[in-house]
Design a protein around this motif. Structure first.
Motif, PDB file in Angstrom:
ATOM      1  N   VAL A  18       0.864  -1.181   0.000  1.00  0.00           N
ATOM      2  CA  VAL A  18       0.000   0.000   0.000  1.00  0.00           C
ATOM      3  C   VAL A  18       0.897   1.226   0.000  1.00  0.00           C
ATOM      4  CG1 VAL A  18      -1.710   1.313   1.324  1.00  0.00           C
ATOM      5  CG2 VAL A  18      -1.828  -1.191   1.242  1.00  0.00           C
ATOM      6  N   LEU A  19       0.605   2.165  -0.869  1.00  0.00           N
ATOM      7  CA  LEU A  19       1.390   3.392  -0.930  1.00  0.00           C
ATOM      8  C   LEU A  19       0.874   4.404   0.085  1.00  0.00           C
ATOM      9  CD1 LEU A  19       3.548   5.164  -2.342  1.00  0.00           C
ATOM     10  CD2 LEU A  19       1.720   5.983  -3.822  1.00  0.00           C
ATOM     11  N   ILE A  20       1.775   4.920   0.877  1.00  0.00           N
ATOM     12  CA  ILE A  20       1.464   6.052   1.746  1.00  0.00           C
ATOM     13  C   ILE A  20       2.285   7.208   1.198  1.00  0.00           C
ATOM     14  CG2 ILE A  20       1.600   7.031   4.063  1.00  0.00           C
ATOM     15  CD1 ILE A  20       1.205   4.201   5.136  1.00  0.00           C
ATOM     16  N   HIS A  21       1.599   8.162   0.583  1.00  0.00           N
ATOM     17  CA  HIS A  21       2.262   9.289  -0.065  1.00  0.00           C
ATOM     18  C   HIS A  21       3.086  10.053   0.972  1.00  0.00           C
ATOM     19  CE1 HIS A  21       2.785  12.978  -2.382  1.00  0.00           C
ATOM     20  NE2 HIS A  21       2.508  12.251  -3.444  1.00  0.00           N
ATOM     21  N   PRO A  22       4.294  10.492   0.606  1.00  0.00           N
ATOM     22  CA  PRO A  22       5.179  11.114   1.592  1.00  0.00           C
ATOM     23  C   PRO A  22       4.729  12.461   2.125  1.00  0.00           C
ATOM     24  CG  PRO A  22       6.141  11.230  -0.598  1.00  0.00           C
ATOM     25  CD  PRO A  22       4.918  10.366  -0.705  1.00  0.00           C
ATOM     26  N   TYR A  23       3.829  13.166   1.445  1.00  0.00           N
ATOM     27  CA  TYR A  23       3.408  14.454   1.998  1.00  0.00           C
ATOM     28  C   TYR A  23       1.949  14.804   1.764  1.00  0.00           C
ATOM     29  CZ  TYR A  23       4.079  16.396  -2.701  1.00  0.00           C
ATOM     30  OH  TYR A  23       4.003  16.645  -4.038  1.00  0.00           O
ATOM     31  N   ASN A  24       1.184  13.928   1.144  1.00  0.00           N
ATOM     32  CA  ASN A  24      -0.221  14.275   0.906  1.00  0.00           C
ATOM     33  C   ASN A  24      -1.099  13.046   1.098  1.00  0.00           C
ATOM     34  OD1 ASN A  24      -2.164  16.250   0.293  1.00  0.00           O
ATOM     35  ND2 ASN A  24      -2.318  15.499  -1.792  1.00  0.00           N
ATOM     36  N   ASP A  25      -1.028  12.490   2.273  1.00  0.00           N
ATOM     37  CA  ASP A  25      -1.825  11.323   2.624  1.00  0.00           C
ATOM     38  C   ASP A  25      -2.461  11.612   3.976  1.00  0.00           C
ATOM     39  OD1 ASP A  25      -2.333   8.656   3.970  1.00  0.00           O
ATOM     40  OD2 ASP A  25      -1.673   7.957   2.001  1.00  0.00           O
ATOM     41  N   GLY A  26      -3.749  11.382   4.077  1.00  0.00           N
ATOM     42  CA  GLY A  26      -4.471  11.683   5.308  1.00  0.00           C
ATOM     43  C   GLY A  26      -3.927  10.974   6.530  1.00  0.00           C
ATOM     44  N   ARG A  27      -3.187   9.894   6.340  1.00  0.00           N
ATOM     45  CA  ARG A  27      -2.641   9.148   7.476  1.00  0.00           C
ATOM     46  C   ARG A  27      -1.384   9.782   8.050  1.00  0.00           C
ATOM     47  NH1 ARG A  27      -3.018   3.820   3.902  1.00  0.00           N
ATOM     48  NH2 ARG A  27      -2.551   5.467   2.410  1.00  0.00           N
ATOM     49  N   ILE A  28      -0.682  10.572   7.246  1.00  0.00           N
ATOM     50  CA  ILE A  28       0.586  11.126   7.744  1.00  0.00           C
ATOM     51  C   ILE A  28       0.810  12.594   7.414  1.00  0.00           C
ATOM     52  CG2 ILE A  28       1.852   8.952   7.786  1.00  0.00           C
ATOM     53  CD1 ILE A  28       2.872  11.037   5.082  1.00  0.00           C
ATOM     54  N   ILE A  29      -0.044  13.197   6.657  1.00  0.00           N
ATOM     55  CA  ILE A  29       0.104  14.565   6.143  1.00  0.00           C
ATOM     56  C   ILE A  29       1.416  15.219   6.581  1.00  0.00           C
ATOM     57  CG2 ILE A  29      -0.902  16.865   6.089  1.00  0.00           C
ATOM     58  CD1 ILE A  29      -3.603  15.652   6.578  1.00  0.00           C
ATOM     59  N   SER A  36      -0.526  22.286   9.951  1.00  0.00           N
ATOM     60  CA  SER A  36      -1.943  21.928   9.840  1.00  0.00           C
ATOM     61  C   SER A  36      -2.430  21.255  11.118  1.00  0.00           C
ATOM     62  CB  SER A  36      -2.179  20.989   8.651  1.00  0.00           C
ATOM     63  OG  SER A  36      -1.886  21.620   7.446  1.00  0.00           O
ATOM     64  N   GLY A  37      -1.645  20.296  11.612  1.00  0.00           N
ATOM     65  CA  GLY A  37      -2.026  19.608  12.843  1.00  0.00           C
ATOM     66  C   GLY A  37      -2.059  20.541  14.036  1.00  0.00           C
ATOM     67  N   VAL A  38      -1.060  21.421  14.126  1.00  0.00           N
ATOM     68  CA  VAL A  38      -1.034  22.397  15.222  1.00  0.00           C
ATOM     69  C   VAL A  38      -2.264  23.306  15.143  1.00  0.00           C
ATOM     70  CG1 VAL A  38       0.179  24.446  16.090  1.00  0.00           C
ATOM     71  CG2 VAL A  38       1.460  22.362  15.557  1.00  0.00           C
ATOM     72  N   LEU A  88       3.062  22.058  -0.151  1.00  0.00           N
ATOM     73  CA  LEU A  88       1.723  21.897   0.391  1.00  0.00           C
ATOM     74  C   LEU A  88       0.963  20.882  -0.448  1.00  0.00           C
ATOM     75  CD1 LEU A  88       0.693  25.613   0.969  1.00  0.00           C
ATOM     76  CD2 LEU A  88       1.043  23.901   2.750  1.00  0.00           C
ATOM     77  N   GLY A  89       0.105  20.133   0.184  1.00  0.00           N
ATOM     78  CA  GLY A  89      -0.730  19.180  -0.538  1.00  0.00           C
ATOM     79  C   GLY A  89      -2.183  19.633  -0.537  1.00  0.00           C
ATOM     80  N   ASP A  90      -3.002  18.941  -1.304  1.00  0.00           N
ATOM     81  CA  ASP A  90      -4.405  19.341  -1.360  1.00  0.00           C
ATOM     82  C   ASP A  90      -5.147  19.042  -0.065  1.00  0.00           C
ATOM     83  OD1 ASP A  90      -4.465  16.588  -1.686  1.00  0.00           O
ATOM     84  OD2 ASP A  90      -5.810  16.610  -3.407  1.00  0.00           O
TER      85      ASP A  90
END
Length: 140
Positions: A18-29, A36-38, A88-90
């Motif tokens: 399974v690919l987890i995108h390095p900067y635009n994936d809801g699991r790791i953004i 964004s998290g802060v 930045l990602g979408d």
């Protein structure tokens, strides 16, 4: 970049991974993910809090995006803060756009000075990306 995507696609196909995108994936953004998290966490606790981001001049896509009102993707990034070169990602852009109140842009020399201060005063060696917040405080 296309070769990375081609290799990833081949590995996924061959292994069933399974690919987890390095900067635009809801699991790791990650591209804009920390701010964004802060922003999400802090504004959920206190909606009136002001959130200010910091980024290096050589990778200031968030600052440019805030001004333009849309994602600006830089063709090249050039900064000592290599951990802040992600775009930045979408998934992160709407959070940055709507919840980050400002972005302070810091020169590499100011980041290096903040790193020096951390080492001299705290006896702690920090990476450039970790010193950018301190650099932003000192220039303002």
């Amino acid at each position: 970049m296309s070769s990375r995507e081609e290799v990833a696609s081949r590995v996924l196909h061959e292994t069933g991974s399974v690919l987890i995108h390095p900067y635009n994936d809801g699991r790791i953004i990650s591209g804009g993910g920390l701010i964004s998290g802060v922003a999400l966490a802090a504004k959920s606790i206190k909606p009136s809090i002001r959130i200010i981001a910091a980024e290096p001049k050589g990778a200031d896509d968030a600052a440019q995006s805030k001004v333009a009102g849309r994602i600006i993707t830089l063709p090249v990034t050039n900064t000592v803060a290599d951990g802040l070169r992600a775009s930045l990602g979408d998934l992160t852009w709407p959070v940055v756009r709507d919840m980050v109140d400002g972005v302070v842009v810091v020169e590499d020399g100011e980041i290096i000075e903040a790193m020096r201060m951390c080492y001299e005063m705290l006896k702690v060696s920090v990476k450039p990306s970790g010193a950018i917040g301190l650099a932003a405080v000192f220039i303002n």
